[in-house]
Design an enzyme around this catalytic site. Structure first.
Site, mmCIF file in Angstrom:
data_model
loop_
_atom_site.group_PDB
_atom_site.id
_atom_site.type_symbol
_atom_site.label_atom_id
_atom_site.label_comp_id
_atom_site.label_asym_id
_atom_site.label_seq_id
_atom_site.Cartn_x
_atom_site.Cartn_y
_atom_site.Cartn_z
ATOM 1 C CB CYS A 32 -65.465 64.820 0.980
ATOM 2 S SG CYS A 32 -64.014 64.434 0.545
HETATM 3 N N1 LIG Z 1 -60.527 61.907 -2.035
HETATM 4 C C1 LIG Z 1 -61.571 63.038 -1.883
HETATM 5 O O1 LIG Z 1 -62.647 63.487 -2.877
HETATM 6 C C2 LIG Z 1 -61.151 63.644 -1.091
HETATM 7 C C3 LIG Z 1 -61.741 65.966 -1.182
HETATM 8 C C4 LIG Z 1 -61.212 66.713 -0.547
HETATM 9 C C5 LIG Z 1 -60.414 66.140 0.516
HETATM 10 N N2 LIG Z 1 -60.442 65.114 1.334
HETATM 11 C C6 LIG Z 1 -59.648 64.765 2.149
HETATM 12 O O2 LIG Z 1 -57.840 64.415 1.795
HETATM 13 C C7 LIG Z 1 -57.136 64.033 2.554
HETATM 14 C C8 LIG Z 1 -56.356 62.632 2.248
HETATM 15 O O3 LIG Z 1 -57.310 62.075 1.381
HETATM 16 P P1 LIG Z 1 -57.546 60.886 0.601
HETATM 17 O O4 LIG Z 1 -58.931 60.825 -0.078
HETATM 18 O O5 LIG Z 1 -56.121 61.626 -0.169
HETATM 19 O O6 LIG Z 1 -57.117 59.856 1.212
HETATM 20 P P2 LIG Z 1 -56.014 58.447 0.155
HETATM 21 O O7 LIG Z 1 -56.382 57.705 1.538
HETATM 22 O O8 LIG Z 1 -56.699 58.414 -0.971
HETATM 23 O O9 LIG Z 1 -54.717 58.738 1.090
HETATM 24 C C9 LIG Z 1 -54.138 58.785 2.222
HETATM 25 C C10 LIG Z 1 -52.861 58.321 1.700
HETATM 26 O O10 LIG Z 1 -52.065 58.916 3.137
HETATM 27 C C11 LIG Z 1 -50.683 57.717 3.128
HETATM 28 N N3 LIG Z 1 -50.819 57.856 4.619
HETATM 29 C C12 LIG Z 1 -51.478 57.700 5.621
HETATM 30 N N4 LIG Z 1 -51.193 57.959 6.743
HETATM 31 C C13 LIG Z 1 -50.303 57.929 6.598
HETATM 32 C C14 LIG Z 1 -48.353 58.534 7.350
HETATM 33 N N5 LIG Z 1 -48.113 58.462 8.414
HETATM 34 N N6 LIG Z 1 -47.793 58.839 6.983
HETATM 35 C C15 LIG Z 1 -47.619 59.431 4.798
HETATM 36 N N7 LIG Z 1 -48.406 59.201 4.408
HETATM 37 C C16 LIG Z 1 -50.049 58.319 5.151
HETATM 38 C C17 LIG Z 1 -51.997 56.763 2.721
HETATM 39 O O11 LIG Z 1 -50.751 55.993 2.792
HETATM 40 C C18 LIG Z 1 -52.385 57.098 1.148
HETATM 41 O O12 LIG Z 1 -50.816 56.912 -0.060
HETATM 42 C C19 LIG Z 1 -58.200 63.290 4.214
HETATM 43 O O13 LIG Z 1 -58.672 64.538 4.825
HETATM 44 C C20 LIG Z 1 -59.845 63.799 3.274
HETATM 45 O O14 LIG Z 1 -60.785 63.993 3.905
HETATM 46 C C21 LIG Z 1 -60.775 63.698 -0.097
#
Ligand SMILES: NC(=O)c1ccc[n+]([C@@H]2O[C@H](COP(=O)([O-])OP(=O)(O)OC[C@H]3O[C@@H](n4cnc5c(N)ncnc54)[C@H](O)[C@@H]3O)[C@@H](O)[C@H]2O)c1
Length: 435
Positions: free
Chosen positions: A270
């Site tokens: 983030c």
């Molecule tokens: N991790 C954090 O602390 C956090 C906090 C707030 C917001 N976010 C935002 O949330 C979003 C997700 O982040 P995250 O940390 O959960 O990521 P992550 O990498 O942990 O999880 C993402 C998931 O999406 C899957 N994925 C990828 N491409 C895909 C597709 N085409 N179809 C279906 N699934 C697919 C991946 O396999 C993975 O399991 C990002 O935009 C991030 O900026 C993250």
């Protein structure tokens, strides 16, 4: 309205696309509230783990995930066609930066390409992935065929930023207020109604762009203030003042000051990334986001600054980085979590390797670090004799469950980038932000 009724009697069918740090906890909250949830991912390993009731997200209770799967309330799949039977779909896929540090929205595009033919009437689509203002309207809305659907009447589209803070013991998905903005007021209302069943407070804003911008303000605010704390730390080193003491004393002011701490650099999916989504969008509008640029420069240079501290401290002992045995303590991007994405520890390790150091690391949450050409495994335990053998130990991530007393007593030289040895002084400690 049919969807209101489905929310009320918990028959609404929910799909969460992307079962990572954001998606899986969200799915679990809906299960806890009594809904059936379909998790959709492209990662076979994650799908199998979920379907076997095996938890891989530290903030989720193992037994809650297992119960959710055993009771058939949570299923995972890579079959996107199942979206045809879903009422509410949440998109929680990654939004990283590409090599040019520009937004990589290909994951969102890929999801939309896969689900577009299964969109149907009386469906709500909510994007949760962090992104630049305008994404929901400019990128997602065009997928919703306006000849077929009437937005706000029989199809609903919203943006709601995820604010999860992995490792935070006090705040989780359910007790962190949720912001939501829809394409129309009806979209906002139906999305907010569903979120109300899993979070204590929902804040409705006037548009999807506003909701998108809220998230970017929050994380840009953090990135800039951490950048300021890092620059103040460097200033304090030059002034011979202890930055940690300065910040603690300043934080006694009951108004007008908010405490941010310096450190070895930004990490996670983030804070180092999200501000670039904003500056990229503004560049398209011929505006340069100067605060973001400056904070990013300062923050991304912190691993180099830590390298200088290591180098100077070794130099004082007639040693060089080249050939020194160096232990890195903590490689996750922040304390008590098992995530190394964008972790400054990786940059520091890379710089040390390039400088000819022999490095080991210890992190109870990260068993392996893969630098493509070199794979390093975490030391299993910290032992006196081993600690004594290092020329320098560098505390990069201040995990709670590391025996710092042992480190303090047996390391020849310590570089402390987190002030974990607060109050402890000695010629063998060099603290970031202290002259
Ligand atoms: N991790 C954090 O602390 C956090 C906090 C707030 C917001 N976010 C935002 O949330 C979003 C997700 O982040 P995250 O940390 O959960 O990521 P992550 O990498 O942990 O999880 C993402 C998931 O999406 C899957 N994925 C990828 N491409 C895909 C597709 N085409 N179809 C279906 N699934 C697919 C991946 O396999 C993975 O399991 C990002 O935009 C991030 O900026 C993250």
């Amino acid at each position: 309205m049919i969807l209101n009724k489905k929310i009320k009697d918990k028959t609404a069918k929910i799909a969460v696309v992307g079962l990572g740090y954001v998606g899986l906890p969200l799915a679990i909250e809906f299960v806890k509230a009594g809904f059936n949830v379909l998790g959709i991912d492209v990662d076979r390993k994650k799908i199998d783990s979920v379907n076997n009731g095996e938890n891989y997200i530290k903030d989720i209770d193992d037994s809650i995930l297992k119960d959710a799967v055993d009771s058939n309330s949570l299923n995972a799949t890579d079959n996107f066609s199942l979206v045809k039977d879903i009422d509410f779909i949440f998109i929680c896929v990654p939004t990283p930066l590409n090599n040019q540090k520009d937004p990589d929205i290909s994951y969102i595009v890929s999801v939309m390409d896969k689900i577009k033919t299964y969109l149907h009437k009386d469906m709500v689509l909510i994007l949760e992935s962090t992104t630049y203002p305008g994404t929901t309207k400019e990128l997602i809305l065009p997928y919703v065929n306006e000849d077929e659907f009437n937005i706000g009447e029989d199809f609903f589209l919203c943006f709601s930023p995820e604010r999860i803070d992995p490792g935070n013991k006090n705040f989780n998905t359910s007790n962190t207020p949720k912001v939501i903005g829809g394409i129309t007021n009806n979209c906002t209302k139906i999305g907010a109604l569903l979120y109300n069943s899993i979070v204590d407070e929902v804040i409705e804003v006037g548009s999807t762009e506003t909701a998108e911008m809220v998230k970017l303000l929050e994380n840009t605010f953090r990135a800039i203030n951490i950048g300021l704390a890092n620059e103040i730390a460097i200033m304090c080193e030059k002034l011979g003042v202890n930055v940690w003491e300065v910040i603690d004393a300043a934080a006694t002011k009951p108004f007008g000051f908010m405490k941010f701490l310096p450190g070895p650099g930004l990490g996670g999916h983030c804070i180092p990334i999200d501000p670039h989504y904003l500056s990229w969008k503004l560049k398209k509008l011929d505006y340069e986001a100067r605060f973001i640029q400056l904070a990013s420069e300062i923050n991304t240079n912190m691993p180099n600054h830590v390298l200088n501290l290591i180098s100077q401290s070794l130099n004082n002992r007639q040693k060089t980085i080249n050939g020194s045995k160096i232990l890195i303590l903590g490689v996750a991007y922040k304390k008590d979590i098992n995530d190394t994405r964008e972790s400054p520890a990786l940059d520091i390790m890379q710089l040390l390797l390039e400088g000819g150091a022999i490095i080991d690391y210890y992190d109870p949450y990260i068993p392996i670090v893969d630098f493509e050409k070199i794979i390093i495994q975490s030391s299993k335990i910290l032992k006196k004799k081993k600690l004594k053998s290092y020329d320098v130990c560098v505390v990069v991530t201040d995990h709670t469950n590391i025996d710092y007393e042992l480190v303090y007593n047996h390391c020849q030289l310590i570089i402390d980038t987190r002030n974990i040895f607060e109050g402890k002084n000695g010629s063998h400690i060099k603290r970031l932000g202290q002259g």
